[in-house]
Motif scaffolding. Structure first.
Motif, PDB file in Angstrom:
ATOM      1  N   TRP A 139       0.943  -1.196  -0.039  1.00  0.00           N
ATOM      2  CA  TRP A 139      -0.086   0.068   0.113  1.00  0.00           C
ATOM      3  C   TRP A 139       0.839   1.274   0.094  1.00  0.00           C
ATOM      4  N   PHE A 140       1.958   1.058   0.579  1.00  0.00           N
ATOM      5  CA  PHE A 140       2.837   2.409   0.878  1.00  0.00           C
ATOM      6  C   PHE A 140       3.292   2.756  -0.710  1.00  0.00           C
ATOM      7  N   THR A 141       3.675   1.942  -1.371  1.00  0.00           N
ATOM      8  CA  THR A 141       4.304   2.357  -2.803  1.00  0.00           C
ATOM      9  C   THR A 141       3.072   2.620  -3.587  1.00  0.00           C
ATOM     10  N   LEU A 142       2.065   2.134  -3.460  1.00  0.00           N
ATOM     11  CA  LEU A 142       0.818   2.264  -4.410  1.00  0.00           C
ATOM     12  C   LEU A 142       0.413   3.767  -4.142  1.00  0.00           C
ATOM     13  N   PHE A 143       0.216   4.306  -2.756  1.00  0.00           N
ATOM     14  CA  PHE A 143      -0.592   5.474  -2.383  1.00  0.00           C
ATOM     15  C   PHE A 143       0.917   6.754  -2.287  1.00  0.00           C
ATOM     16  N   ALA A 144       2.188   6.301  -2.609  1.00  0.00           N
ATOM     17  CA  ALA A 144       3.246   7.370  -2.347  1.00  0.00           C
ATOM     18  C   ALA A 144       2.982   8.448  -3.257  1.00  0.00           C
ATOM     19  N   PRO A 145       2.548   8.530  -4.332  1.00  0.00           N
ATOM     20  CA  PRO A 145       2.576   9.674  -5.029  1.00  0.00           C
ATOM     21  C   PRO A 145       1.551  10.704  -4.377  1.00  0.00           C
ATOM     22  N   ILE A 146       0.252  10.211  -3.858  1.00  0.00           N
ATOM     23  CA  ILE A 146      -0.679  11.127  -3.011  1.00  0.00           C
ATOM     24  C   ILE A 146       0.106  11.445  -1.925  1.00  0.00           C
TER      25      ILE A 146
END
Length: 280
Positions: free
Chosen positions: A76-83
């Motif tokens: 989840w961290f790498t997925l939502f990193a841009p936000i």
């Protein structure tokens, strides 16, 4: 430099920055770090802590604090990193543009100096937010999970030869956060809607991740004839590759991410320089 420090201080003292740090910690605790293959159950950091006793934690090498700290950088961290990284500075910058507050700063310096300082402060603050959140998570994991010396039998023998370069881990996650701040920073030069600015890089990264995953499956479709050229391309454009850049030097990937960031920076500066209204 004075303008950069003013902008950077404004970001790191905002609520958005510390919310980003907190979200990073929460998403790292939600990362999957252990799989029980006998039951096909997957355990996040939080679930492992609540499901296993101290003795059970010591019986699995994946649940040693060293392994947890390294393997939590995913999911989840790498997925939502841009936000997460964009939330550090996007609300503040959009509010300033809505109120035409930047006009007074530009009049005291110049559009070029203002653009450079804003871009660098946003990029550096994004990397700093996720790196700080990761450091907090590492401190918690080091206490909550057993160390190598506490592991039992075979697990301890397996883990004793593992080298743990904490500075490399932190630098990798800082580079990852700093890079994924860049697309949102560029979008602030062309959009005013803060929700679009934060979400567009998220969807772009998701699409790139899915593409890389599909290409990887195609490359390994025939195990006797693995497509090495495709694997090299995947390693170059993998959106999560910066996390491991400090461990495995990949010149083509470093060149790719460096050029991409430079292009975004150049477009940001060009667009801000072409504006007729300094407050826009």
């Amino acid at each position: 430099m004075r303008l950069f420090f003013v902008s950077f201080r404004k970001i790191i003292t905002s609520r958005g920055f510390w919310l980003c740090v907190g979200m990073t910690v929460l998403l790292l605790f939600a990362a999957e770090v252990y799989t029980d293959y006998s039951t096909q159950s997957r355990y996040s950091v939080f679930r492992a802590l609540t499901s296993f006793s101290r003795e059970e934690l010591c019986a699995h090498q994946e649940l040693c604090n060293v392994m947890v700290i390294q393997n939590a950088r995913g999911g989840w961290f790498t997925l939502f990193a841009p936000i997460i990284t964009a939330f550090c500075f996007v609300p503040t910058m959009c509010a300033e543009r809505e109120e035409n507050a930047i006009r007074f700063q530009i009049f005291r310096t110049s559009k070029l100096k203002y653009g450079i300082s804003e871009f660098l402060s946003g990029m550096i603050s994004g990397g700093t937010a996720v790196a700080l959140g990761y450091i907090i998570f590492c401190g918690a994991a080091a206490v909550l999970f057993p160390g190598v010396s506490q592991m039992s039998g075979y697990e301890a023998e397996f883990l004793k030869d593992i080298t743990f370069g904490f500075p490399k881990l932190v630098l990798g996650i800082w580079l990852f956060g700093a890079f994924w701040s860049v697309p949102a920073m560029f979008l602030t030069s062309v959009l005013r809607n803060k929700y679009l600015i934060m979400c567009i890089p998220f969807f772009a990264k998701y699409a790139l991740s899915q593409t890389v995953q599909k290409l990887s499956q195609n490359a390994y479709a025939d195990f006797e004839n693995v497509d090495d050229a495709m694997l090299k391309f995947i390693n170059t454009v993998n959106p999560d590759g910066l996390l491991w850049m400090t461990y495995a030097a990949n010149q083509s990937a470093a060149l790719f991410f460096g050029i991409t960031a430079a292009v975004f920076f150049a477009m940001f500066i060009i667009i801000t320089q072409k504006r007729g209204d300094c407050g826009a």
